[in-house]
Write an enzyme that holds these catalytic residues in place. Structure first.
Site, PDB file in Angstrom:
ATOM      1  CG  HIS A  14      18.888   4.690 -12.207  1.00 46.18           C
ATOM      2  ND1 HIS A  14      20.069   4.481 -12.890  1.00 46.18           N
ATOM      3  CD2 HIS A  14      19.185   4.527 -10.895  1.00 46.18           C
ATOM      4  CE1 HIS A  14      21.025   4.176 -12.030  1.00 46.18           C
ATOM      5  NE2 HIS A  14      20.521   4.209 -10.811  1.00 46.18           N
ATOM      6  CB  SER A  33      -1.787  21.672 -29.981  1.00 44.61           C
ATOM      7  OG  SER A  33      -1.928  21.127 -31.279  1.00 44.61           O
ATOM      8  CE  LYS A  45      -0.006  18.003 -26.563  1.00 44.60           C
ATOM      9  NZ  LYS A  45       0.730  17.852 -27.803  1.00 44.60           N
ATOM     10  CD  GLU A  94       8.226  21.262 -25.220  1.00 43.37           C
ATOM     11  OE1 GLU A  94       8.129  20.145 -25.721  1.00 43.37           O
ATOM     12  OE2 GLU A  94       7.398  22.167 -25.441  1.00 43.37           O
TER      13      GLU A  94
END
Ligand code: ARG
Length: 458
Positions: A156, A277, A283, A290
């Site tokens: 979980h 970024s 970043k 992704e």
């Protein structure tokens, strides 16, 4: 232009229909398979005495030249042709004259396109297999280099029990192993030659299909011509394999995304496999992971699209089946792009083992072990579970771990446990060592698992 079926028509095809009907813009991907298949068919025509030797020699030379031309300069002036089959035939007629029209004797585009697709997958499956194996080897290397790294295992997405990082990585190894086995099965059922099925009823000429299959490197031939031209199971099975593979990669990608967040910081991505970024200079983004996760959607989509296309089709060939190609090609391309990039990311990733160890050592991950220890003292597990739960509650209330309690409290909570037994829970290593059964996260068990896995990739 370049129609294979103009004879019975008076009017030319409507322009809008040409646009809808054409498939050359995408089935050009099959150009080489189409020529290879045609060369084999030509041989069969000659052997069956349907074309003369000089015709065979001339047509073969023409096809080989077309192959060379396309290899060198790509496909030129494709405008106006219906599909790859008409295109290659038109090129042949251009080269050798009207005699080129003999190539299509005893063959239909229905068995031709099926043959091309079988050849296409037979060519690509071994390449994909190799990429998956490379990925597995990278996982094995990490597992081997981290025999004692402990991390929290999650259920979980909540910290559950301490596990070895190697154990976690090897979990993916076995998933990929099953992907490979599935792919092996796909290859077996793709290794069937449809050529000779003709349009539906079998070619009208007595060609030796078994011999042609051997020449083309097929293990077997379809035993039913109707099945041969209506079957796309092999593509669906490949797409199903691909969907499951992508699901595995996507789950792993998801973990990498979570693990590389500042909140977790379990891993650090190599600069070569991360992106920045345009706005926020600090970043470092996990775009590769992704994209792996994102591209899973299109693979599922193609699989469902073809399943749906096929479900209502009466036997045998229907033009709906032209829809099998774009999705298939896209899946092959996607997998071939995803696997090397993602395996590169995994290969160069660094594990923050201290952070993992710390996370596994906090938050009372020993709770199950405490309940198990009470079981060893003769207490039913349910009862042990409850008592361990109460101990956790006290820990939470006081902000103290079990081994930081006042010893009087241990005596009261766990009269059956000695002080040494309480201190077992101070070291997460003890939780790992309790699990030396086959398939468990114990040090020796994982070592054995690793050896077994290594035996499978060699
Ligand atoms: N372009 C067609 C396809 O991809 C080739 C087969 C056409 N056959 C036919 N009978 N119209 O399916």
């Amino acid at each position: 232009m370049g129609k294979l079926w103009g004879g019975r028509f008076e009017n030319t095809t409507n322009e809008k229909v040409e646009i809808l009907n054409e498939s050359l813009t995408f089935d050009r991907e099959l150009w080489e398979e189409d020529i290879i298949g045609s060369l084999a068919h030509l041989g069969a025509l000659f052997e069956a005495g349907i074309i003369r030797e000089e015709e065979y020699v001339k047509l073969k030379k023409g096809l080989l030249e077309i192959r060379r031309d396309i290899k060198k300069a790509g496909m030129k002036s494709i405008q106006g042709y219906e599909d790859i089959h008409s295109y290659i035939e038109a090129m042949l007629i251009k080269k050798v004259g009207q005699i080129g029209g003999k190539l299509h004797t005893g063959r239909s585009r229905n068995d031709q396109v099926a043959l091309d697709l079988h050849l296409y997958l037979k060519k690509n499956i071994p390449l994909i297999k190799q990429e998956i194996k490379n990925f597995q080897i990278i996982l094995l290397n990490h597992a081997e280099e981290n025999p004692e790294t402990i991390m929290p295992g999650y259920t979980h997405l909540q910290r559950a029990q301490p596990t070895l990082l190697a154990h976690h990585l090897l979990a993916y190894f076995w998933k990929f192993q099953r992907d490979l086995e599935r792919l092996e099965g796909v290859l077996e059922r793709t290794d069937l030659m449809p050529l000779g099925a003709g349009a539906i009823a079998g070619s009208g000429f007595p060609m030796d299909r078994e011999k042609t299959a051997k020449i083309l490197g097929f293990k077997e031939i379809y035993q039913n011509s109707i099945d041969a031209v209506s079957d796309r199971d092999f593509i669906l099975e490949f797409m199903s394999f691909a969907s499951i593979l992508m699901m595995h990669l996507s789950r792993m990608a998801e973990e990498i995304i979570i693990w590389s967040s500042l909140e977790f910081k379990f891993v650090e991505l190599d600069d070569a496999f991360a992106t920045g970024s345009s706005l926020m200079p600090q970043k470092k983004n996990p775009d590769v992971a992704e994209l792996v996760r994102g591209k899973t959607g299109r693979v599922y989509g193609h699989f469902f699209a073809l399943l749906t296309t096929m479900k209502g089709l009466p036997l045998a060939y229907n033009k709906d089946m032209q829809e099998d190609k774009e999705g298939l090609f896209d899946i092959v391309k996607t997998i071939k792009n995803v696997l090397p990039a993602f395996s590169g990311l995994i290969k160069t990733i660094s594990f923050n083992t201290e952070k993992m160890y710390k996370a596994a050592s906090s938050d009372y991950l020993w709770a199950t072990d405490l309940a198990d220890l009470l079981v060893e003292k003769g207490i039913p597990f349910r009862k042990g579970h409850e008592r361990a739960g109460r101990a956790i509650k006290k820990c939470l209330e006081e902000g103290k771990n079990l081994f930081e309690w006042d010893p009087r409290d241990w005596k009261e909570f766990f009269p059956e446990l000695s002080e040494e037994e309480i201190f077992i829970f101070q070291a997460v290593e003890n939780s790992i060592s309790r699990r030396e059964l086959i398939g468990g996260t114990g040090y020796r068990a994982v070592k054995q698992q690793l050896e077994l896995a290594k035996g499978l990739v060699n």
